[in-house]
Design a protein around this motif. Sequence first.
Motif, PDB file in Angstrom:
ATOM      1  N   ASP A 186      24.857  76.176 -97.210  1.00 15.83           N
ATOM      2  CA  ASP A 186      25.660  76.289 -98.431  1.00 15.83           C
ATOM      3  C   ASP A 186      25.567  75.020 -99.285  1.00 15.83           C
ATOM      4  O   ASP A 186      25.612  75.088-100.516  1.00 15.83           O
ATOM      5  N   VAL A 187      25.456  73.878 -98.627  1.00 11.33           N
ATOM      6  CA  VAL A 187      25.269  72.628 -99.373  1.00 11.33           C
ATOM      7  C   VAL A 187      23.913  72.641-100.072  1.00 11.33           C
ATOM      8  O   VAL A 187      23.804  72.330-101.266  1.00 11.33           O
ATOM      9  N   ILE A 188      22.875  73.022 -99.323  1.00 13.92           N
ATOM     10  CA  ILE A 188      21.521  73.064 -99.888  1.00 13.92           C
ATOM     11  C   ILE A 188      21.454  74.040-101.059  1.00 13.92           C
ATOM     12  O   ILE A 188      20.852  73.747-102.102  1.00 13.92           O
ATOM     13  N   ASP A 189      22.090  75.204-100.890  1.00 12.24           N
ATOM     14  CA  ASP A 189      22.037  76.254-101.917  1.00 12.24           C
ATOM     15  C   ASP A 189      23.047  76.044-103.046  1.00 12.24           C
ATOM     16  O   ASP A 189      23.063  76.820-104.008  1.00 12.24           O
ATOM     17  N   GLU A 190      23.912  75.028-102.887  1.00 14.45           N
ATOM     18  CA  GLU A 190      24.987  74.797-103.855  1.00 14.45           C
ATOM     19  C   GLU A 190      25.841  76.053-104.022  1.00 14.45           C
ATOM     20  O   GLU A 190      26.279  76.410-105.116  1.00 14.45           O
ATOM     21  N   ALA A 191      26.097  76.724-102.890  1.00 15.93           N
ATOM     22  CA  ALA A 191      26.853  77.975-102.907  1.00 15.93           C
ATOM     23  C   ALA A 191      28.353  77.708-102.987  1.00 15.93           C
ATOM     24  O   ALA A 191      28.865  76.767-102.360  1.00 15.93           O
ATOM     25  N   ASP A 192      29.039  78.529-103.761  1.00 13.74           N
ATOM     26  CA  ASP A 192      30.494  78.403-103.911  1.00 13.74           C
ATOM     27  C   ASP A 192      31.266  79.358-103.017  1.00 13.74           C
ATOM     28  O   ASP A 192      32.431  79.107-102.690  1.00 13.74           O
ATOM     29  N   THR A 193      30.640  80.481-102.657  1.00 13.20           N
ATOM     30  CA  THR A 193      31.319  81.476-101.826  1.00 13.20           C
ATOM     31  C   THR A 193      30.408  81.954-100.710  1.00 13.20           C
ATOM     32  O   THR A 193      29.185  81.952-100.836  1.00 13.20           O
ATOM     33  N   ARG A 194      31.037  82.346 -99.628  1.00 10.23           N
ATOM     34  CA  ARG A 194      30.346  83.011 -98.516  1.00 10.23           C
ATOM     35  C   ARG A 194      31.346  83.963 -97.892  1.00 10.23           C
ATOM     36  O   ARG A 194      32.474  83.565 -97.604  1.00 10.23           O
ATOM     37  N   ARG A 195      30.917  85.214 -97.698  1.00  8.64           N
ATOM     38  CA  ARG A 195      31.815  86.243 -97.168  1.00  8.64           C
ATOM     39  C   ARG A 195      33.066  86.386 -98.023  1.00  8.64           C
ATOM     40  O   ARG A 195      34.156  86.651 -97.526  1.00  8.64           O
ATOM     41  N   GLY A 196      32.898  86.144 -99.324  1.00  5.26           N
ATOM     42  CA  GLY A 196      33.998  86.301-100.250  1.00  5.26           C
ATOM     43  C   GLY A 196      34.997  85.158-100.254  1.00  5.26           C
ATOM     44  O   GLY A 196      36.000  85.208-100.977  1.00  5.26           O
ATOM     45  N   ALA A 197      34.758  84.103 -99.464  1.00  2.00           N
ATOM     46  CA  ALA A 197      35.670  82.955 -99.402  1.00  2.00           C
ATOM     47  C   ALA A 197      34.966  81.700 -99.894  1.00  2.00           C
ATOM     48  O   ALA A 197      33.740  81.643 -99.946  1.00  2.00           O
ATOM     49  N   GLU A 198      35.761  80.692-100.259  1.00  2.00           N
ATOM     50  CA  GLU A 198      35.186  79.419-100.687  1.00  2.00           C
ATOM     51  C   GLU A 198      34.367  78.795 -99.566  1.00  2.00           C
ATOM     52  O   GLU A 198      34.772  78.815 -98.398  1.00  2.00           O
ATOM     53  N   THR A 199      33.233  78.233 -99.907  1.00  2.00           N
ATOM     54  CA  THR A 199      32.440  77.505 -98.925  1.00  2.00           C
ATOM     55  C   THR A 199      33.076  76.144 -98.657  1.00  2.00           C
ATOM     56  O   THR A 199      33.914  75.663 -99.421  1.00  2.00           O
ATOM     57  N   THR A 200      32.663  75.528 -97.559  1.00  2.00           N
ATOM     58  CA  THR A 200      33.193  74.211 -97.208  1.00  2.00           C
ATOM     59  C   THR A 200      32.875  73.189 -98.287  1.00  2.00           C
ATOM     60  O   THR A 200      33.723  72.359 -98.649  1.00  2.00           O
ATOM     61  N   ASN A 201      31.653  73.243 -98.821  1.00  2.00           N
ATOM     62  CA  ASN A 201      31.267  72.281 -99.855  1.00  2.00           C
ATOM     63  C   ASN A 201      32.047  72.486-101.146  1.00  2.00           C
ATOM     64  O   ASN A 201      32.380  71.526-101.845  1.00  2.00           O
ATOM     65  N   ALA A 202      32.358  73.744-101.469  1.00  2.00           N
ATOM     66  CA  ALA A 202      33.143  74.010-102.680  1.00  2.00           C
ATOM     67  C   ALA A 202      34.579  73.520-102.520  1.00  2.00           C
ATOM     68  O   ALA A 202      35.199  73.048-103.483  1.00  2.00           O
ATOM     69  N   LYS A 203      35.098  73.612-101.318  1.00  2.00           N
ATOM     70  CA  LYS A 203      36.502  73.280-101.065  1.00  2.00           C
ATOM     71  C   LYS A 203      36.723  71.791-100.805  1.00  2.00           C
ATOM     72  O   LYS A 203      37.728  71.213-101.237  1.00  2.00           O
ATOM     73  N   TRP A 204      35.766  71.156-100.090  1.00  2.00           N
ATOM     74  CA  TRP A 204      35.967  69.765 -99.691  1.00  2.00           C
ATOM     75  C   TRP A 204      34.866  68.809-100.167  1.00  2.00           C
ATOM     76  O   TRP A 204      34.979  67.605 -99.951  1.00  2.00           O
ATOM     77  N   GLY A 205      33.810  69.345-100.767  1.00  2.00           N
ATOM     78  CA  GLY A 205      32.731  68.481-101.248  1.00  2.00           C
ATOM     79  C   GLY A 205      31.553  68.437-100.288  1.00  2.00           C
ATOM     80  O   GLY A 205      31.683  68.733 -99.088  1.00  2.00           O
ATOM     81  N   ASN A 206      30.394  68.045-100.806  1.00  2.00           N
ATOM     82  CA  ASN A 206      29.154  68.064-100.023  1.00  2.00           C
ATOM     83  C   ASN A 206      29.175  67.116 -98.833  1.00  2.00           C
ATOM     84  O   ASN A 206      28.712  67.463 -97.743  1.00  2.00           O
ATOM     85  N   GLN A 207      29.686  65.896 -99.030  1.00  2.00           N
ATOM     86  CA  GLN A 207      29.657  64.917 -97.952  1.00  2.00           C
ATOM     87  C   GLN A 207      30.478  65.384 -96.751  1.00  2.00           C
ATOM     88  O   GLN A 207      30.013  65.337 -95.602  1.00  2.00           O
ATOM     89  N   VAL A 208      31.674  65.873 -97.009  1.00  2.00           N
ATOM     90  CA  VAL A 208      32.522  66.375 -95.925  1.00  2.00           C
ATOM     91  C   VAL A 208      31.876  67.593 -95.262  1.00  2.00           C
ATOM     92  O   VAL A 208      31.911  67.735 -94.037  1.00  2.00           O
ATOM     93  N   ALA A 209      31.256  68.465 -96.076  1.00  2.00           N
ATOM     94  CA  ALA A 209      30.618  69.664 -95.533  1.00  2.00           C
ATOM     95  C   ALA A 209      29.465  69.298 -94.591  1.00  2.00           C
ATOM     96  O   ALA A 209      29.356  69.850 -93.486  1.00  2.00           O
ATOM     97  N   ILE A 210      28.622  68.367 -95.008  1.00  2.00           N
ATOM     98  CA  ILE A 210      27.481  67.965 -94.168  1.00  2.00           C
ATOM     99  C   ILE A 210      27.968  67.364 -92.858  1.00  2.00           C
ATOM    100  O   ILE A 210      27.485  67.714 -91.774  1.00  2.00           O
ATOM    101  N   LEU A 211      28.937  66.473 -92.939  1.00  2.00           N
ATOM    102  CA  LEU A 211      29.457  65.834 -91.728  1.00  2.00           C
ATOM    103  C   LEU A 211      30.186  66.838 -90.840  1.00  2.00           C
ATOM    104  O   LEU A 211      30.129  66.745 -89.605  1.00  2.00           O
ATOM    105  N   SER A 212      30.839  67.814 -91.456  1.00  2.00           N
ATOM    106  CA  SER A 212      31.500  68.867 -90.677  1.00  2.00           C
ATOM    107  C   SER A 212      30.477  69.703 -89.925  1.00  2.00           C
ATOM    108  O   SER A 212      30.682  70.064 -88.755  1.00  2.00           O
ATOM    109  N   GLY A 213      29.373  70.023 -90.598  1.00  2.00           N
ATOM    110  CA  GLY A 213      28.302  70.751 -89.929  1.00  2.00           C
ATOM    111  C   GLY A 213      27.759  69.968 -88.751  1.00  2.00           C
ATOM    112  O   GLY A 213      27.526  70.526 -87.663  1.00  2.00           O
TER     113      GLY A 213
END
Length: 321
Positions: A81-108
């Motif tokens: 989702d970070v790579i694709d700059e996606a805002d939604t997945r399964r109809g919900a906000e993605t981690t990167n959209a909700k918390w930002g790319n850096q937090v999303a990458i580290l969460s992954g």
Amino acid sequence: MFDVIQEDLEAFEPRLEKAIVSETALITDIGMHLVSSGGKRLRPALFLLAARGGASFDRARAMPVAVALELIHTASLVHDDVIDEADTRRGAETTNAKWGNQVAILSGDYIFARAFKLVAEEGYDSSVYVKLAHLVCTLSEGEILQDHTVYQIPTSEHAYYERIRKKTADFLEICCELGGFIGGMSPADTAQMAEYGHAIGMAFQITDDLLDFRRSSEDIGKPAGHDLAQGYVTLPVIRALAVLEKAERTELATLITNPKMTESEAARALALVRGTDGLDYAQKRADAYLEHAKNALPAGLDARIRETCLMAADFIGRREF
């Protein structure tokens, strides 16, 4: 569909939630957001199904691997989702959209690490670790291949199959293979379950790519034509390029290799592909893989497990989400 492992799947959910808990509240919140957003749980289900088909199934022993497989899948989606700059997945906000790319990458990264920690704590045979490490390697290779070839016309249909093998088929193959191994299947039957997993994995990804052309944004939880607009050239497009007349083939090639494709251009590209037999061609390839999967199942497999494996293949062939 998975009635035969329903109790196992019910036991799986709280174990999955427990696995993403961290001393850091934010990480727990992110994990719960990811878990609660749903998903088909196809990978742990296939693993548990294969394990149930063995002679020495033990739920307690199998569960950490089932959870680890879903964690690896979840972590890969967070990074995708970070790579694709996606805002939604399964109809919900993605981690990167909700918390930002850096937090999303580290969460992954955290979720990947949790998966391997979970397995390490159980003291499995070293082959289990090797398979999971191989899985993460091939997932990464598949993503690198995909990123390296965006907005490019594939050199061959084979290049497409190689990419989806690494992205999806190897994952489902390893789920079924590890399930057979943990459940006590013979080496021969385990190999056949792995072959089944590989074939349905190929079909699953082809079908997933078809959804980008067949369904609306509301149906699939992301914009229709999203993959095309992101520069991912999939099997229907490859087929269309092979059969279109020169003028339209040139037009389609120009559209799909343009990183600045507009919505109207993406719509035109969709229309060109839909105007060929590209979708039917891709569906026939998916159907062929599913037939191969059904024929690969071990002859001595428990009747209920076999029936569920056949149902899973049929589901993949006709899924609309």
